[in-house]
Design a protein around this motif. Structure first.
Motif, PDB file in Angstrom:
ATOM      1  N   ALA A   1     -17.494-110.409  23.327  1.00 26.77           N
ATOM      2  CA  ALA A   1     -18.390-109.281  23.608  1.00 26.77           C
ATOM      3  C   ALA A   1     -18.778-109.205  25.074  1.00 26.77           C
ATOM      4  CB  ALA A   1     -19.646-109.391  22.747  1.00 26.77           C
ATOM      5  N   ASN A   2     -18.984-110.350  25.678  1.00 28.17           N
ATOM      6  CA  ASN A   2     -19.453-110.383  27.065  1.00 28.17           C
ATOM      7  C   ASN A   2     -18.294-110.545  28.048  1.00 28.17           C
ATOM      8  OD1 ASN A   2     -22.455-110.276  26.719  1.00 28.17           O
ATOM      9  ND2 ASN A   2     -22.048-112.089  25.486  1.00 28.17           N
ATOM     10  N   SER A   3     -17.206-109.891  27.747  1.00 30.17           N
ATOM     11  CA  SER A   3     -16.028-109.943  28.609  1.00 30.17           C
ATOM     12  C   SER A   3     -15.280-108.625  28.507  1.00 30.17           C
ATOM     13  CB  SER A   3     -15.111-111.097  28.189  1.00 30.17           C
ATOM     14  OG  SER A   3     -14.535-110.829  26.924  1.00 30.17           O
ATOM     15  N   ASN A   4     -14.189-108.548  29.230  1.00 28.53           N
ATOM     16  CA  ASN A   4     -13.381-107.336  29.221  1.00 28.53           C
ATOM     17  C   ASN A   4     -12.557-107.202  27.942  1.00 28.53           C
ATOM     18  OD1 ASN A   4     -12.692-104.987  30.689  1.00 28.53           O
ATOM     19  ND2 ASN A   4     -10.691-105.857  31.170  1.00 28.53           N
ATOM     20  N   TYR A   5     -12.532-108.251  27.130  1.00 24.38           N
ATOM     21  CA  TYR A   5     -11.712-108.244  25.918  1.00 24.38           C
ATOM     22  C   TYR A   5     -12.135-107.122  24.972  1.00 24.38           C
ATOM     23  CZ  TYR A   5      -9.278-109.965  21.766  1.00 24.38           C
ATOM     24  OH  TYR A   5      -8.459-110.068  20.675  1.00 24.38           O
ATOM     25  N   TYR A   6     -13.438-106.916  24.863  1.00 22.87           N
ATOM     26  CA  TYR A   6     -13.928-105.882  23.946  1.00 22.87           C
ATOM     27  C   TYR A   6     -13.441-104.498  24.375  1.00 22.87           C
ATOM     28  CZ  TYR A   6     -16.893-103.101  20.939  1.00 22.87           C
ATOM     29  OH  TYR A   6     -17.325-102.204  19.996  1.00 22.87           O
ATOM     30  N   GLY A   7     -13.645-104.172  25.632  1.00 18.88           N
ATOM     31  CA  GLY A   7     -13.257-102.854  26.116  1.00 18.88           C
ATOM     32  C   GLY A   7     -11.773-102.574  25.982  1.00 18.88           C
ATOM     33  N   LYS A   8     -10.960-103.613  26.092  1.00 15.52           N
ATOM     34  CA  LYS A   8      -9.510-103.442  26.017  1.00 15.52           C
ATOM     35  C   LYS A   8      -9.003-103.280  24.589  1.00 15.52           C
ATOM     36  CE  LYS A   8      -7.876-105.746  30.230  1.00 15.52           C
ATOM     37  NZ  LYS A   8      -6.989-106.815  30.752  1.00 15.52           N
ATOM     38  N   ASN A   9      -9.744-103.795  23.618  1.00 15.31           N
ATOM     39  CA  ASN A   9      -9.209-103.866  22.259  1.00 15.31           C
ATOM     40  C   ASN A   9      -9.989-103.087  21.204  1.00 15.31           C
ATOM     41  OD1 ASN A   9      -6.930-106.068  22.437  1.00 15.31           O
ATOM     42  ND2 ASN A   9      -8.644-106.889  23.618  1.00 15.31           N
ATOM     43  N   ALA A  10     -11.225-102.709  21.492  1.00 17.87           N
ATOM     44  CA  ALA A  10     -12.029-101.997  20.492  1.00 17.87           C
ATOM     45  C   ALA A  10     -11.514-100.573  20.286  1.00 17.87           C
ATOM     46  CB  ALA A  10     -13.490-101.969  20.923  1.00 17.87           C
ATOM     47  N   GLN A  11     -11.719-100.054  19.073  1.00 17.73           N
ATOM     48  CA  GLN A  11     -11.355 -98.677  18.746  1.00 17.73           C
ATOM     49  C   GLN A  11     -12.597 -97.804  18.712  1.00 17.73           C
ATOM     50  OE1 GLN A  11      -9.174 -98.575  15.005  1.00 17.73           O
ATOM     51  NE2 GLN A  11      -7.327 -97.994  16.114  1.00 17.73           N
ATOM     52  N   THR A  12     -12.497 -96.631  19.315  1.00 22.26           N
ATOM     53  CA  THR A  12     -13.589 -95.667  19.221  1.00 22.26           C
ATOM     54  C   THR A  12     -13.521 -94.969  17.858  1.00 22.26           C
ATOM     55  OG1 THR A  12     -12.288 -93.849  20.133  1.00 22.26           O
ATOM     56  CG2 THR A  12     -13.480 -95.269  21.706  1.00 22.26           C
ATOM     57  N   GLN A  13     -14.581 -94.240  17.545  1.00 22.36           N
ATOM     58  CA  GLN A  13     -14.587 -93.477  16.285  1.00 22.36           C
ATOM     59  C   GLN A  13     -13.404 -92.521  16.219  1.00 22.36           C
ATOM     60  OE1 GLN A  13     -17.890 -91.712  14.323  1.00 22.36           O
ATOM     61  NE2 GLN A  13     -19.410 -92.772  15.596  1.00 22.36           N
ATOM     62  N   ASN A  14     -13.180 -91.791  17.306  1.00 23.00           N
ATOM     63  CA  ASN A  14     -12.093 -90.805  17.316  1.00 23.00           C
ATOM     64  C   ASN A  14     -10.739 -91.473  17.108  1.00 23.00           C
ATOM     65  OD1 ASN A  14     -13.869 -88.693  17.716  1.00 23.00           O
ATOM     66  ND2 ASN A  14     -13.659 -88.716  19.953  1.00 23.00           N
ATOM     67  N   GLN A  15     -10.532 -92.605  17.754  1.00 20.74           N
ATOM     68  CA  GLN A  15      -9.266 -93.322  17.602  1.00 20.74           C
ATOM     69  C   GLN A  15      -9.085 -93.821  16.173  1.00 20.74           C
ATOM     70  OE1 GLN A  15      -9.948 -96.243  20.674  1.00 20.74           O
ATOM     71  NE2 GLN A  15      -8.640 -95.177  22.151  1.00 20.74           N
ATOM     72  N   PHE A  16     -10.171 -94.297  15.583  1.00 22.91           N
ATOM     73  CA  PHE A  16     -10.090 -94.844  14.224  1.00 22.91           C
ATOM     74  C   PHE A  16      -9.763 -93.748  13.208  1.00 22.91           C
ATOM     75  CE2 PHE A  16     -12.072 -95.898  10.138  1.00 22.91           C
ATOM     76  CZ  PHE A  16     -11.509 -97.141   9.881  1.00 22.91           C
ATOM     77  N   PHE A  17     -10.503 -92.653  13.249  1.00 23.36           N
ATOM     78  CA  PHE A  17     -10.320 -91.613  12.236  1.00 23.36           C
ATOM     79  C   PHE A  17      -9.099 -90.731  12.514  1.00 23.36           C
ATOM     80  CE2 PHE A  17     -14.883 -92.556  11.577  1.00 23.36           C
ATOM     81  CZ  PHE A  17     -14.817 -92.863  10.223  1.00 23.36           C
TER      82      PHE A  17
END
Length: 372
Positions: free
Chosen positions: A353-369
């Motif tokens: 969470a406290n690194s760039n890993y989250y921003g690189k790998n998380a999905q936004t709502q729009n991407q998910f749906f």
């Protein structure tokens, strides 16, 4: 370490959710410790109690479950890490988030999930969380990988001793070498069952589910490992063991805890004590070593990461070191363990969470749906 775990991410705050088969933890990426730790279960009143205004179908969660003054039936949300009922799990998760500060704009979520979860359940859980709490983005991460990165390493072997089973999985540069890993049922539940069995004659009622919190607290707070089980069982040593008194308030009785506090966790290394034919936790690591490609053994087994509450017993790391010192390929392994190994996955979520890993790998709502 890869830069993924060094750069700060841009999300305002990230919620962390670890739905374990025994315990659930929830909190924020800005805090070292979880805000809530509770059983992954709920209770239903066995009988209607007009004084408490409880219906038989009303669910009781978290601290209310342990503090309840009425007779309740406990129902686990997971069986061997498999979800029992989606609706109940969603209600449980909603209850937890309602006890927290609800997500606001531009807040994300990390879900620690078991390798045993089906893709269907993981998808349904994410869809529910997006729709119900409007997270800006969600990142599910497997618990094994979180245990690995909690020590900021990407190559090594994770031994996770959970409630239902113990598991070993090998990683090379952050990638698992096998999908399934290596498992044994020698874990927290076996310790719990064996401790209850040791008191079958003197306190048979301990088999009742209502005593699970008591048994769990004894295991967590009182039990420890010895270095020499044969010496422990000798007549001379037995005379030296000082018993502790544990009050059983429901029956106004005293439980004497003596050699039992050593024998219960000993099943991790000697499952035959509990009539189990499954591999011990040390044998599980040795077996996984034998099945690892020869060219990778020295690199992968340079780090052995201990995770889960079953690794928290005093002298656990030392017992492994003693055993592995006789095995050339493991004699120089670096055994890594946090002060509280039950929070290993949590610490891994903090790293992510406290690194760039989250921003690189998380999905936004729009991407998910958009995948629907």
């Amino acid at each position: 370490m890869n830069n993924d775990f060094e750069s700060k991410q841009e999300i305002n705050n990230i919620f962390l959710l670890d739905l374990g088969s025994s315990l659930t933890k929830i909190g924020f990426s800005s805090n070292i410790y979880p805000s809530i730790i509770c059983d992954s279960s709920y209770g239903i009143p066995r009988i209607h109690d007009a004084g408490n205004n409880l219906e038989k179908t009303q669910k009781i969660y978290c601290e209310d479950l342990n503090n309840s003054t009425i007779s309740i039936k406990r129902i686990n949300l997971f069986t061997y890490s498999q979800p029992n009922n989606l609706e109940s799990i969603f209600e449980f998760v909603e209850h937890l988030f309602n006890k927290m500060s609800l997500p606001t704009k531009n807040e994300g979520l990390i879900i620690a999930y078991s390798n045993e979860w089906s893709n269907f359940f993981l998808y349904q859980l994410q869809a529910f969380l997006f729709q119900r709490f409007n997270f800006s983005s969600i990142l599910p991460i497997k618990t094994d990988f979180l245990s690995l990165i909690s020590h900021k390493v990407k190559t090594g072997v994770v031994l996770d001793i959970g409630h239902s089973y113990s598991r070993v999985i090998q990683f090379d540069k952050g990638k698992p070498l096998t999908t399934a890993g290596f498992k044994t049922n020698v874990a927290g539940k076996l310790i719990q069952d064996y401790l209850i069995k040791l008191y079958n004659n003197s306190h048979p009622y301990l088999q009742s589910p209502i005593f699970e919190p008591l048994i769990s607290s004894i295991i967590r707070e009182k039990c420890l490992l010895t270095f020499d089980i044969d010496k422990l069982l000798s007549d001379q040593y037995l005379d030296e063991i000082i018993s502790e008194e544990i009050e059983i308030s429901q029956f106004k009785e005293i439980l004497m805890l003596g050699i039992e506090k050593y024998l219960a966790p000993e099943v991790l290394f000697h499952p035959k004590l509990a009539n189990s034919k499954n591999l011990s936790v040390d044998s599980l690591i040795i077996q996984s070593l034998k099945e690892c490609h020869l060219s990778l053994r020295s690199k992968v087994y340079s780090n052995i990461i201990l995770a889960g509450g079953g690794c928290a017993f005093k002298n656990f790391k030392e017992r492994l070191l003693s055993i592995f010192s006789k095995i050339p390929m493991l004699a120089n392994s670096n055994i890594l363990i946090h002060f509280d190994p039950s929070l290993t996955v949590w610490k891994g979520m903090l790293v992510a969470a406290n690194s760039n890993y989250y921003g690189k790998n998380a999905q936004t709502q729009n991407q998910f749906f958009a995948k629907l």
